[in-house]
Design a protein around this motif. Structure first.
Motif, PDB file in Angstrom:
ATOM      1  N   GLY A  89       0.825  -1.205   0.000  1.00 30.89           N
ATOM      2  CA  GLY A  89       0.000   0.000   0.000  1.00 30.89           C
ATOM      3  C   GLY A  89       0.863   1.260   0.000  1.00 30.89           C
ATOM      4  O   GLY A  89       0.606   2.218  -0.737  1.00 30.89           O
ATOM      5  N   LEU A  90       1.922   1.244   0.811  1.00 37.85           N
ATOM      6  CA  LEU A  90       2.821   2.404   0.869  1.00 37.85           C
ATOM      7  C   LEU A  90       3.532   2.589  -0.469  1.00 37.85           C
ATOM      8  O   LEU A  90       3.721   3.710  -0.948  1.00 37.85           O
ATOM      9  CB  LEU A  90       3.860   2.219   1.982  1.00 37.85           C
ATOM     10  CG  LEU A  90       3.296   2.188   3.404  1.00 37.85           C
ATOM     11  CD1 LEU A  90       4.367   1.760   4.401  1.00 37.85           C
ATOM     12  CD2 LEU A  90       2.726   3.553   3.779  1.00 37.85           C
ATOM     13  N   ARG A  91       3.916   1.454  -1.072  1.00 36.80           N
ATOM     14  CA  ARG A  91       4.594   1.529  -2.373  1.00 36.80           C
ATOM     15  C   ARG A  91       3.667   2.146  -3.420  1.00 36.80           C
ATOM     16  O   ARG A  91       4.065   3.036  -4.158  1.00 36.80           O
ATOM     17  CB  ARG A  91       5.023   0.125  -2.794  1.00 36.80           C
ATOM     18  CG  ARG A  91       5.757   0.101  -4.118  1.00 36.80           C
ATOM     19  CD  ARG A  91       6.416  -1.235  -4.362  1.00 36.80           C
ATOM     20  NE  ARG A  91       5.483  -2.307  -4.567  1.00 36.80           N
ATOM     21  CZ  ARG A  91       5.481  -3.460  -3.904  1.00 36.80           C
ATOM     22  NH1 ARG A  91       6.383  -3.669  -2.971  1.00 36.80           N
ATOM     23  NH2 ARG A  91       4.612  -4.392  -4.158  1.00 36.80           N
ATOM     24  N   GLU A  92       2.417   1.675  -3.425  1.00 31.45           N
ATOM     25  CA  GLU A  92       1.468   2.221  -4.412  1.00 31.45           C
ATOM     26  C   GLU A  92       1.204   3.697  -4.166  1.00 31.45           C
ATOM     27  O   GLU A  92       0.961   4.450  -5.100  1.00 31.45           O
ATOM     28  CB  GLU A  92       0.141   1.447  -4.336  1.00 31.45           C
ATOM     29  CG  GLU A  92       0.211   0.137  -5.089  1.00 31.45           C
ATOM     30  CD  GLU A  92      -0.844  -0.860  -4.612  1.00 31.45           C
ATOM     31  OE1 GLU A  92      -1.888  -0.434  -4.074  1.00 31.45           O
ATOM     32  OE2 GLU A  92      -0.600  -2.067  -4.786  1.00 31.45           O
ATOM     33  N   GLU A  93       1.270   4.091  -2.916  1.00 34.26           N
ATOM     34  CA  GLU A  93       1.051   5.505  -2.600  1.00 34.26           C
ATOM     35  C   GLU A  93       2.217   6.364  -3.093  1.00 34.26           C
ATOM     36  O   GLU A  93       2.108   7.579  -3.185  1.00 34.26           O
ATOM     37  CB  GLU A  93       0.908   5.618  -1.080  1.00 34.26           C
ATOM     38  CG  GLU A  93       0.364   6.924  -0.599  1.00 34.26           C
ATOM     39  CD  GLU A  93       0.379   6.982   0.933  1.00 34.26           C
ATOM     40  OE1 GLU A  93       0.022   5.982   1.594  1.00 34.26           O
ATOM     41  OE2 GLU A  93       0.765   8.050   1.443  1.00 34.26           O
ATOM     42  N   GLY A  94       3.340   5.726  -3.384  1.00 35.01           N
ATOM     43  CA  GLY A  94       4.482   6.465  -3.913  1.00 35.01           C
ATOM     44  C   GLY A  94       5.520   6.802  -2.870  1.00 35.01           C
ATOM     45  O   GLY A  94       6.425   7.609  -3.101  1.00 35.01           O
ATOM     46  N   ILE A  95       5.391   6.194  -1.678  1.00 30.26           N
ATOM     47  CA  ILE A  95       6.398   6.429  -0.632  1.00 30.26           C
ATOM     48  C   ILE A  95       7.713   5.768  -1.075  1.00 30.26           C
ATOM     49  O   ILE A  95       7.722   4.684  -1.644  1.00 30.26           O
ATOM     50  CB  ILE A  95       5.921   5.826   0.712  1.00 30.26           C
ATOM     51  CG1 ILE A  95       4.543   6.381   1.108  1.00 30.26           C
ATOM     52  CG2 ILE A  95       6.944   6.050   1.812  1.00 30.26           C
ATOM     53  CD1 ILE A  95       4.518   7.830   1.496  1.00 30.26           C
TER      54      ILE A  95
END
Ligand code: GLU
Length: 445
Positions: free
Chosen positions: A252-258
């Motif tokens: 989820g964090l990866r998809e958010e662009g973090i």
């Protein structure tokens, strides 16, 4: 000292920030000691383990740069566990017990009612061969318990310091269920022995497993590894992290662009005495890593704090670190563009927005038409540089009498369509004269 460490998730869900802390601590310890990391998939629960989750675990680790040298799956290793079971039986350390869960619960209640600790009474040890045969004839199948030796078990926990557990105060753990499936304890120890694991780093929810596991290592003829139990994560509300919350999962964090280094930095720092600040690389984290800094209190994982850390990380990244990704985003503005906009990004993907502000087409927001038209007239000839903005805005100020916010805000809105953003001094040369003139005149450009 060389270390062989392992990260041992069950592929029954996606990794969240708490799991990744465990992976990271193992990785950091392994790297610091010049050793290797084994990825062990604890997939003995065949119903709940899936290849899809296994793959998402690999993806998350790879994204964070937590390289592993070997992958094993417990479901491939049942033959080893069977050998261990036979060895324990032969040594008199594994005994059959026939109580049903209801019977065990009843015993527990009685012990508690008498003010005694609810420790398994070992009634099964006293069964004669005839009694066992009778129970089996009734259709009962045994589960198998590990006979603990009633002695003090001591280990120097890498995080918690010296630990003492009186094994006489513990129930003999069940290692094999009546349907022949294994609980986590035995496969874990057998694998740790077989893979030569030197350090077991895991969450403190496993502290209670450690004394029986140490006895199990010894019963299987192996020296126990070193153990370290780190504090667990709680959310901003002090409650255990919800696994369902997408924003807590690594994917989820990866998809958010973090950024991966924001996640790694945050995971390594929270719950320690270090200030929350981004580290530029895993090498930098390895350098700073020390179990002595870990607090005993739960570590607070605040997604908002992680986002702020992510922004701080981006704001300091040099162009070379992001050039390829900027190009992939279609934001091919070069170093000047990056230096101009990085301070305004929450995630790297926001650069796309500022590239559109630079390149257009952009619909200007015209609040002061007369001022903007006058400003368009006064635009100096190109080439433009870092001085252009102050020369030009001074000229507009002289000509119109507008100053301060009343001057800058209408110009910013006309040039960028936004109330806030990167410094106009740097942005204006990127936008260039033709687009600036058109926008100031209210045209899409
Ligand atoms: N699969 C276990 C867990 O995720 C591993 C525990 C351990 O590291 O020993 O909790």
């Amino acid at each position: 000292m060389s270390a062989t460490v392992r990260f041992a998730p069950s592929p029954t869900g996606r990794l969240h920030a708490g799991n990744i802390r465990t992976a990271l601590f193992n990785f950091l310890l392994g790297r610091k000691a010049g050793g290797s990391l084994v990825l062990r998939l604890d997939d003995t629960d065949k119903e709940r383990s899936t290849e899809e989750f296994a793959e998402s675990i690999r993806e998350d680790l790879a994204w964070l740069g937590l390289d592993w040298t070997q992958e094993v799956r417990q479901s491939d290793r049942f033959a080893l566990y069977r050998v261990a079971v036979e060895r324990l039986k032969a040594g008199g350390r594994l005994y059959p017990a026939y109580e049903t869960p209801d019977e065990l619960e009843l015993k527990r209640q009685l012990q508690l009612a008498r003010g005694r600790p609810p420790v398994y009474d070992r009634a099964a040890l006293k069964l004669t061969a005839e009694e066992k045969a009778k129970l089996e004839a009734e259709g009962r199948k045994p589960h198998w318990r590990f006979l603990l030796e009633p002695r003090d078990v001591v280990w120097d926990d890498l995080v918690r310091g010296r630990q003492h557990v009186d094994a006489a105060s513990l129930s003999d753990p069940i290692l094999v269920r009546e349907d022949g499936t294994y609980l986590y304890t035995l496969p874990s120890v057998v694998d740790d022995i077989d893979l030569g694991i030197t350090h077991v780093i895991r969450g403190e929810d496993h502290v209670a497993n450690t004394a029986p596991q140490i006895q199990l290592f010894e019963a299987l003829g192996a020296a126990p590894p070193a153990f370290g139990h780190h504090n667990l994560l709680v959310g901003p509300d002090g409650q255990a992290l919800s696994k369902r919350e997408r924003s807590n999962s690594i994917s989820g964090l990866r998809e958010e662009g973090i950024e991966p280094m924001a996640v790694a930095s945050y995971a390594a720092i929270i719950g320690t005495s270090d200030p929350v600040a981004p580290h530029a690389s895993l090498d930098a984290l390895i350098e700073a890593f020390d179990f002595g800094k870990l607090s005993r209190a739960p570590a607070r994982f605040d997604p908002h704090e992680l986002r702020l850390l992510n922004a701080r990380l981006l704001h300091a990244l040099p162009y070379e670190a992001v050039a390829a990704r900027l190009r992939a985003l279609g934001a091919s503005g070069g170093p000047a563009f990056w230096i101009t906009v990085r301070g305004n990004l929450a995630v790297l993907g926001d650069a796309r927005h500022w590239w559109r502000v630079v390149e257009g087409p952009l619909a200007p927001v015209i609040e002061e038409p007369a001022l903007c038209r006058a400003a368009a007239e006064l635009l100096p000839p190109e080439p433009w540089d870092g001085e252009t903005w102050s020369i030009w805005s001074n000229a507009v100020k002289q000509a119109t009498g507008a100053k301060g916010k009343a001057l800058f805000q209408p110009l910013r809105l006309a040039l960028t369509g936004e109330e806030h953003g990167p410094e106009l001094k740097h942005l204006v040369p990127l936008i260039g004269r033709a687009r600036a003139a058109a926008r100031l005149n209210g045209k899409i450009a």
